[in-house]
Each structure stands twice: as C-alpha cells, then as structure tokens.
Motif scaffolding. Structure first.
Motif, PDB file in Angstrom:
ATOM      1  N   GLN A 120       0.828  -1.207   0.000  1.00  0.00           N
ATOM      2  CA  GLN A 120       0.000   0.000   0.000  1.00  0.00           C
ATOM      3  C   GLN A 120       0.863   1.259   0.000  1.00  0.00           C
ATOM      4  O   GLN A 120       0.534   2.240  -0.674  1.00  0.00           O
ATOM      5  CB  GLN A 120      -0.936  -0.018   1.210  1.00  0.00           C
ATOM      6  CG  GLN A 120      -2.028  -1.079   1.117  1.00  0.00           C
ATOM      7  CD  GLN A 120      -2.946  -1.091   2.318  1.00  0.00           C
ATOM      8  OE1 GLN A 120      -2.504  -0.879   3.449  1.00  0.00           O
ATOM      9  NE2 GLN A 120      -4.229  -1.321   2.085  1.00  0.00           N
ATOM     10  N   ARG A 141       2.132   1.758  -3.495  1.00  0.00           N
ATOM     11  CA  ARG A 141       1.092   2.351  -4.344  1.00  0.00           C
ATOM     12  C   ARG A 141       0.993   3.857  -4.118  1.00  0.00           C
ATOM     13  O   ARG A 141       0.871   4.635  -5.075  1.00  0.00           O
ATOM     14  CB  ARG A 141      -0.254   1.699  -4.053  1.00  0.00           C
ATOM     15  CG  ARG A 141      -0.402   0.279  -4.554  1.00  0.00           C
ATOM     16  CD  ARG A 141      -1.765  -0.254  -4.149  1.00  0.00           C
ATOM     17  NE  ARG A 141      -1.953  -1.659  -4.459  1.00  0.00           N
ATOM     18  CZ  ARG A 141      -2.999  -2.368  -4.068  1.00  0.00           C
ATOM     19  NH1 ARG A 141      -3.958  -1.784  -3.342  1.00  0.00           N
ATOM     20  NH2 ARG A 141      -3.113  -3.649  -4.383  1.00  0.00           N
ATOM     21  N   ILE A 153       0.823  -3.954  -7.663  1.00  0.00           N
ATOM     22  CA  ILE A 153       1.035  -2.519  -7.794  1.00  0.00           C
ATOM     23  C   ILE A 153       0.997  -2.153  -9.280  1.00  0.00           C
ATOM     24  O   ILE A 153       0.888  -3.006 -10.143  1.00  0.00           O
ATOM     25  CB  ILE A 153       2.360  -2.068  -7.150  1.00  0.00           C
ATOM     26  CG1 ILE A 153       3.551  -2.787  -7.808  1.00  0.00           C
ATOM     27  CG2 ILE A 153       2.341  -2.341  -5.652  1.00  0.00           C
ATOM     28  CD1 ILE A 153       4.906  -2.325  -7.306  1.00  0.00           C
ATOM     29  N   ASP A 180      -0.632   0.863 -12.222  1.00  0.00           N
ATOM     30  CA  ASP A 180      -1.951   1.207 -12.741  1.00  0.00           C
ATOM     31  C   ASP A 180      -1.768   2.016 -14.017  1.00  0.00           C
ATOM     32  O   ASP A 180      -0.639   2.218 -14.472  1.00  0.00           O
ATOM     33  CB  ASP A 180      -2.783   1.971 -11.707  1.00  0.00           C
ATOM     34  CG  ASP A 180      -2.097   3.222 -11.177  1.00  0.00           C
ATOM     35  OD1 ASP A 180      -1.229   3.792 -11.891  1.00  0.00           O
ATOM     36  OD2 ASP A 180      -2.416   3.659 -10.060  1.00  0.00           O
TER      37      ASP A 180
END
Length: 307
Positions: free
Chosen positions: A24, A27, A83, A85
């Motif tokens: 997290q 990210r 991870i 995007d």
C-alpha cells in the motif's frame, strides 16, 4: 553494468522492503511520483463494464503523435499483479504509442490482494473481448489485426488471455509481445531456472519480492501451478499468435521467459526471442532515450511490420 546503477539496484534489493506489508505504501508512492496526466488530446479515458456488470474497468487510450499503422495495441501493465496502474504507466504507454505509431489501449485491471486471482485476468480478458467488438464495428475488415502486449505480470496476463481466446473460439491477436514475462510458478532457490538464483538478489527484483507478489495474487499454493497463473504449465500451446519475447540479461525472470518462447516454438508457433544485454527487469518504464528501451522499440517495430 554501470557501477553507480548497480549500487542503486543493490539498495532497491534491500530485504527491508516487504511487499506483503508495504504494497500500500508503494502504491501511494507511485501516485505521488507519477502525477496524473495533464489534459491532452492524445489521451482518452474510457470505462467498460465487467461481464456481470459488477464493476467498471478503466481503459486509457493513447493516440500516437503520428499514426503509421492501423493495428491497435492492448497493453497490460506489470507490477506483480499488486502494484502499478494506468497512471504509473501513462508515460510508458505514450512513449510506446509514439514509438510504434499505433493506438495503445491500457487496461486498469483489479489488483491483489484486495482482488486476488482470477480478478485481474478476468478484467483483461473482458477488455480484449470489447476491443474485438469495437474493431468489428469501427476497425478494418480484418478484425484479427490487433496486438496484445504486456510486461512482467502484464506479460503473464497477456499470454494467458491469448490462450483463453483460443480455448473459447474467439478471434486472437495476430501478434503478441511479451516483455520479461512471468511464466512459471516457482521462484524459490529450488526453481528449475538458473536466472532466479543468478539474478534474484542484487538487481532490484528479488526472489523474495517475486514470491511475495505471487502469494498475494494466488494465496492457494496449489493453484499457482494452473496454466492460467503459470502459462508455461499449459499442456497445449498450439495456435498462439506470432510472438516476440523480450528478456533482460540481469532479470531473475530471464530464463523462464525464454523457456516460454521455446515452448511456443515447439508447439508450432512463430516465435522471435530477443535478450537485451546489460539490462534489468522493468525497463519499459525508463525514459524513451534509455538504451534498453531504444533497442526494444527497434526490435518491436521490426517484428510488427514484417509479414
């Protein structure tokens, strides 16, 4: 390899980075580091519904500065299924669209561990289906003229999508490009591939990181041997698109990527294999003037323009 670059890679290989605990935070860092793209006439943001209409899948469309070819590219990003995007790959996809002179569709598939296997694969397959439908209505008469491409975990997903399209009797891409793909399930010291041991400690992507990604994506260890997770395990790899596999010399995944190229060839497919020397995993996100990327663009263009 440049000594300073090797030193940086050594730092990135630190065991203090625990993917299962820190994904997290990684990210969030990517969201800060990769700013959202400025408004541009060359970028379109679209959404499509999943097959059961339970969620929408974001797709970003990149128009090249100079369009030279009609066949579009469906691009599936890497990031260990955990991870990455469409924002973190926007610059890479813009550069790719310009380098290939083709429209590039980038899919923002669901990520593990919130959405483990097969969620991301289902999203990618759905977008492939929709792209084919769009070509039937708006594209060239020959709807087989499209290309699927992915890097790392995205290369894994691209390879599996091609297999599934064949199994379902749907139109496959006429060519696929797999950049340093994940094709096998075992990335421990007992792996049958020597590059895991040779390159799995000091070059950024480590054995520990790969295994952590796999655990988050496919918690069930037995399920990892499924060909939909490890395409090298497929019993039948016949009737696959003409394939270009690009690997990196210092990548722990180098040998399994090349083994997949060999397996495709043994099953009667047209295959081209190219290893980028003095390169490490993940170079598709480098600046476009970087030597490994410049070399790969040339190889891709030659592969795509040859009949």
């Amino acid at each position: 390899m440049n000594p300073f670059f090797k030193f940086i890679l050594k730092l990135m290989s630190s065991p203090k980075i625990d993917i299962q605990e820190d994904y997290q935070s990684i990210r969030k860092f990517q969201q800060i580091f990769y700013a959202k793209p400025k408004r541009s006439y060359r970028i379109l943001n679209e959404q499509i519904y999943s097959e059961d209409r339970s969620h929408k899948i974001d797709v970003r469309v990149f128009m090249p500065k100079k369009k030279k070819h009609e066949e579009p590219v469906l691009y599936i990003h890497g990031g260990g299924w955990v991870i990455g995007d469409i924002d973190s790959y926007t610059r890479a996809c813009m550069n790719l669209a310009d380098a290939l002179g083709r429209v590039v569709y980038s899919v923002d598939y669901r990520l593990a561990p919130e959405y483990p296997y097969p969620a991301g694969l289902e999203d990618c397959f759905r977008v492939a289906e929709i792209l084919l439908e769009q070509l039937e209505f708006t594209g060239p008469e020959d709807t087989s003229k499209w290309i699927i491409m992915g890097d790392s975990a995205g290369g894994n997903l691209a390879a599996v999508v091609s297999i599934l399209l064949r199994e379902k009797g749907l139109t496959q891409p006429y060519k696929q490009i797999l950049l340093y793909p994940v094709t096998y399930w075992d990335h421990s010291e007992e792996s049958p591939f020597d590059s895991i041991r040779r390159n799995g400690h000091d070059y950024g992507l480590t054995i520990e990181k790969i295994q952590s990604y796999m655990k988050l994506y496919v918690p069930d260890e037995a399920e990892r041997k499924n060909y939909k997770v490890a395409p090298l395990m497929a019993e039948d790899l016949s009737n696959q698109p003409e394939t270009l596999v690009i690997t990196a010399e210092y990548d722990p995944l180098c040998d399994e990527g090349e083994a997949y190229a060999s397996a495709l060839f043994k099953n009667g497919n047209k295959v081209r294999l190219h290893r980028v020397e003095n390169a490490v995993h993940g170079f598709i996100t480098y600046p476009k003037f970087a030597t490994p990327l410049d070399e790969s663009y040339r190889i891709m263009n030659d592969f795509l323009t040859r009949n």
